[in-house]
Design a protein around this motif. Structure first.
Motif, mmCIF file in Angstrom:
data_model
loop_
_atom_site.group_PDB
_atom_site.id
_atom_site.type_symbol
_atom_site.label_atom_id
_atom_site.label_comp_id
_atom_site.label_asym_id
_atom_site.label_seq_id
_atom_site.Cartn_x
_atom_site.Cartn_y
_atom_site.Cartn_z
ATOM 1 N N ARG A 186 -1.877 8.104 -9.136
ATOM 2 C CA ARG A 186 -1.711 6.700 -8.766
ATOM 3 C C ARG A 186 -0.556 6.557 -7.785
ATOM 4 N NH1 ARG A 186 -1.126 3.420 -14.194
ATOM 5 N NH2 ARG A 186 0.757 3.056 -13.032
ATOM 6 N N ALA A 187 -0.680 5.627 -6.872
ATOM 7 C CA ALA A 187 0.426 5.292 -5.972
ATOM 8 C C ALA A 187 1.298 4.284 -6.721
ATOM 9 C CB ALA A 187 -0.095 4.696 -4.675
ATOM 10 N N VAL A 188 2.550 4.674 -6.992
ATOM 11 C CA VAL A 188 3.444 3.847 -7.808
ATOM 12 C C VAL A 188 4.650 3.446 -6.978
ATOM 13 C CG1 VAL A 188 4.894 3.821 -9.872
ATOM 14 C CG2 VAL A 188 2.705 5.012 -9.907
ATOM 15 N N ARG A 189 5.061 2.232 -7.155
ATOM 16 C CA ARG A 189 6.265 1.734 -6.491
ATOM 17 C C ARG A 189 7.256 1.367 -7.591
ATOM 18 N NH1 ARG A 189 4.223 -2.562 -3.774
ATOM 19 N NH2 ARG A 189 4.200 -3.687 -5.706
ATOM 20 N N ARG A 213 0.852 -1.186 0.000
ATOM 21 C CA ARG A 213 0.000 0.000 0.000
ATOM 22 C C ARG A 213 0.889 1.237 0.000
ATOM 23 N NH1 ARG A 213 -5.162 -1.292 0.148
ATOM 24 N NH2 ARG A 213 -5.698 -3.251 1.150
ATOM 25 N N GLY A 214 0.373 2.311 -0.525
ATOM 26 C CA GLY A 214 1.128 3.560 -0.558
ATOM 27 C C GLY A 214 0.204 4.763 -0.601
ATOM 28 N N ARG A 215 0.815 5.936 -0.488
ATOM 29 C CA ARG A 215 0.036 7.182 -0.502
ATOM 30 C C ARG A 215 0.320 7.953 -1.784
ATOM 31 N NH1 ARG A 215 -1.496 9.082 4.886
ATOM 32 N NH2 ARG A 215 -0.849 7.508 6.374
ATOM 33 N N ALA A 216 -0.670 8.666 -2.220
ATOM 34 C CA ALA A 216 -0.525 9.534 -3.384
ATOM 35 C C ALA A 216 -1.587 10.628 -3.283
ATOM 36 C CB ALA A 216 -0.701 8.738 -4.673
#
Length: 162
Positions: free
Chosen positions: A62-65, A54-57
């Motif tokens: 979009r939350a991208v890794r 999971r991530g924040r944006a």
């Protein structure tokens, strides 16, 4: 909906159940002979690569890794447990288990046993264990292979599942 798990077709066949029963009866018959000097050996491959799921944006983005192509280093964790003594040997290798490494593991573990005591080594039928009989162990050491699809009969295998 639940995630499906693959199970070997022969896991609970009548032939496999009979092999498990025979193995368990053999353990009971030899319990007095080995006097709690049964040596269980197990190994498992692990990968130390981790990632966030999971991530924040900002709203609308979009939350991208960003990830590397490789998944990280594979490790092989191995240990031996004697019923009477507990954990007697453990190893961590940066490569997979081979017949030569497994033979060395048997030689490292055997001095932990009581001198003069008959000892039973119990492990699964992994490819690296196939030449365990060629390890030139003293006559007092017996090698036993687990029946197919029966990791629950080896206390080491249960430890890897935790």
């Amino acid at each position: 909906m639940k995630k499906l798990e693959d199970a070997p077709a022969e896991r609970n066949s009548e032939r496999t159940k009979a092999q498990r029963r025979d193995f368990a009866m053999g353990l009971l018959d030899n319990a007095q002979r080995y006097n709690s000097f049964t040596n269980y050996i197990g190994e498992a491959g692990i990968n130390v690569w981790t990632k966030r799921t999971r991530g924040r944006a900002r709203q609308g983005d979009r939350a991208v890794r960003i990830v590397q192509e490789r998944r990280g280093q594979n490790l092989t964790m191995t240990f031996a447990v004697i019923v009477m003594n507990g954990l007697v040997h453990h190893e961590l290798h940066l490569v997979g288990m081979t017949a030569e490494r497994f033979s060395q593991l048997l030689h490292f573990t055997s001095p932990q046993c009581n001198p003069g005591q008959e000892v039973s080594f119990i492990f699964d039928n992994a490819r690296a264990h196939g030449r365990a009989a060629d390890a030139n162990l003293p006559a007092k050491f017996e090698i036993q292979y687990l029946p197919p699809s029966s990791p629950f009969l080896n206390i080491c295998e249960k430890a890897f599942a935790l």
